[in-house]
Design an enzyme around this catalytic site. Structure first.
Site, PDB file in Angstrom:
ATOM      1  N   GLY A  11       1.861   5.221   3.340  1.00  0.00           N
ATOM      2  CA  GLY A  11       2.750   4.235   2.725  1.00  0.00           C
ATOM      3  C   GLY A  11       3.670   4.869   1.705  1.00  0.00           C
ATOM      4  O   GLY A  11       4.860   4.523   1.621  1.00  0.00           O
ATOM      5  N   GLY A  43      -0.872   7.928   0.362  1.00  0.00           N
ATOM      6  CA  GLY A  43      -0.968   8.113   1.800  1.00  0.00           C
ATOM      7  C   GLY A  43       0.338   7.936   2.548  1.00  0.00           C
ATOM      8  O   GLY A  43       1.424   8.241   2.059  1.00  0.00           O
ATOM      9  N   TYR A  87     -13.763  -2.854  10.304  1.00  0.00           N
ATOM     10  CA  TYR A  87     -12.417  -2.286  10.319  1.00  0.00           C
ATOM     11  C   TYR A  87     -11.728  -2.573  11.655  1.00  0.00           C
ATOM     12  O   TYR A  87     -10.583  -3.045  11.692  1.00  0.00           O
ATOM     13  CB  TYR A  87     -12.504  -0.782  10.070  1.00  0.00           C
ATOM     14  CG  TYR A  87     -11.183  -0.051  10.194  1.00  0.00           C
ATOM     15  CD1 TYR A  87     -10.281  -0.026   9.137  1.00  0.00           C
ATOM     16  CD2 TYR A  87     -10.848   0.618  11.374  1.00  0.00           C
ATOM     17  CE1 TYR A  87      -9.077   0.649   9.251  1.00  0.00           C
ATOM     18  CE2 TYR A  87      -9.645   1.289  11.492  1.00  0.00           C
ATOM     19  CZ  TYR A  87      -8.757   1.302  10.426  1.00  0.00           C
ATOM     20  OH  TYR A  87      -7.561   1.968  10.548  1.00  0.00           O
ATOM     21  N   SER A 105      -4.208  -0.170  14.116  1.00  0.00           N
ATOM     22  CA  SER A 105      -4.963   1.014  14.491  1.00  0.00           C
ATOM     23  C   SER A 105      -5.327   0.951  15.966  1.00  0.00           C
ATOM     24  O   SER A 105      -5.423  -0.134  16.554  1.00  0.00           O
ATOM     25  CB  SER A 105      -6.245   1.108  13.660  1.00  0.00           C
ATOM     26  OG  SER A 105      -7.083   2.156  14.118  1.00  0.00           O
ATOM     27  N   GLY A 135       0.812  -1.215   0.000  1.00  0.00           N
ATOM     28  CA  GLY A 135       0.000   0.000   0.000  1.00  0.00           C
ATOM     29  C   GLY A 135       0.839   1.255   0.000  1.00  0.00           C
ATOM     30  O   GLY A 135       0.556   2.211   0.728  1.00  0.00           O
TER      31      GLY A 135
END
Length: 272
Positions: free
Chosen positions: A18, A16, A166, A143, A12
Site C-alpha cells: 500500500g 507494505g 483469511y 488474494s 492500509g
C-alpha cells in the site's frame, strides 16, 4: 490515465504494498489520501511524498471498528466532493496456522471484519463521491487464497484457523466485487479485484512466518494496472491474478451465495 490532481484513497497505505502504491501515485501527480493506524509510519510516508513534490494527507482509522470506518468515510466526505479512485488494500494476514480466534470491537471474527466488512462499509459510504467523479474506479486487493463461506458459521466459531479465516475473508471481497459491479453498471464506476503477487516482502507475510517470493513493486504493478491502466477503462467485475485475468473460487460466481453475503453484510454494517 492522466493522474494529475486525481483524488485517490489507498487504505492500509503506511506500510507494505500500500505504501509503494501511494508513493507511485503521488509521483504521477495524484492527490493521495493515505490511511493507516500508525502515525509515525504515516508521517514518514507523507515526508517522503511531500519531499518529492507530491500531495498527500493522512486519515487515521482502525478498521477493526465499524465506527472508525464510518468516521474515516465522513472525514473523506468532509474534505472532498469527489473521489476518483478507491483502493481497498488494508488487511491482516493469517498469522500462521495456529493463530487464536480473535474478534473485532463489534464482536465479529477479526479477519472477516478487517479484510472484508470494513471495505464493504467504507465503499458504500463513499459511493456518492465516486459517482460524482465518473468515470471512477474501485480496486479491492484480495488474494489467490480463497475458501468458500460457510453461512452456518460465518464467524468461524468452530474449526477456526487463521488461514481459513483469511481465505474466507478474501473470497468475500471477491464476491462483493462481482456484486457491486452489477449494482454500479452504467454509473461509470468500475469495480475490480486481484491477487497482487504471491508472498510479497511485507510485514504481513513475515508475521505469518513465510519466506517472501515476490517484491512489493510486483504487487504494486498489479494494483496500479487495475487502478489506472488504460486497458482496464470501462471494464468491471473482474478478478485478476497479478496482471492476468483469472478465475476465482466457484462460490464467487454463485448469485445466491452473493445475495446471502450481501444481506448479511448490510445487517452487520448497519446498511440494511
Amino acid at each position: 490515465m492522466d493522474m494529475r490532481d486525481k483524488t485517490i484513497l489507498v487504505t492500509g497505505s503506511t506500510d507494505g504494498v500500500g505504501r509503494r502504491v501511494a508513493e507511485r501515485l503521488a509521483v504521477s501527480g495524484a492527490i493521495v489520501q493515505v490511511h493507516g493506524r500508525d502515525k509515525a509510519r504515516a508521517e514518514s510516508l507523507l515526508s517522503s511524498i511531500h519531499g518529492a513534490g507530491g500531495k498527500a494527507t493522512f486519515y487515521p482509522a482502525d478498521l477493526s471498528s465499524l465506527d472508525e470506518v464510518r468516521g474515516l468515510a465522513d472525514a473523506i466526505k468532509g474534505d472532498h466532493d469527489h473521489l476518483d479512485i478507491l483502493i481497498n488494500n488494508a488487511g491482516i494476514g493469517t498469522s500462521g496456522h495456529d493463530a487464536n480466534r480473535q474478534v473485532s470491537r463489534d464482536g465479529h471474527e477479526l479477519r472477516f471484519a478487517v479484510n472484508y466488512l470494513a471495505g464493504f462499509l467504507l465503499t458504500h459510504r463513499l459511493l456518492p463521491l465516486l459517482k460524482a467523479s465518473s468515470p471512477a474506479r474501485i480496486v479491492n486487493v484480495s488474494s489467490v487464497g480463497q475458501q468458500p463461506i460457510d453461512f452456518s458459521d460465518v464467524m468461524l466459531t468452530r474449526g477456526y484457523s487463521g488461514v481459513r479465516a483469511y481465505c474466507q475473508s478474501k473470497l468475500a471481497q471477491i464476491m462483493f466485487t462481482f456484486d457491486l459491479a452489477e449494482e454500479l453498471a452504467d454509473t461509470g464506476v468500475t469495480v475490480n479485484c486481484l491477487h497482487p503477487a504471491t508472498y510479497m516482502n511485507t510485514t504481513m507475510v513475515r508475521q505469518a512466518g513465510v519466506a517472501p517470493m515476490s517484491t512489493v513493486d510486483q504487487g504494486a504493478d498489479a494494483i496500479l494496472n487495475l487502478a489506472v491502466g488504460a486497458n482496464l477503462e470501462g471494464h468491471t467485475g473482474l478478478y485478476y491474478d497479478g496482471q492476468r485475468p483469472s478465475r476465482a473460487n466457484a462460490q464467487a460466481y454463485d448469485a445466491a451465495a452473493r445475495k446471502q453475503l450481501r444481506i448479511l453484510s448490510r445487517e452487520l454494517t448497519g446498511l440494511a
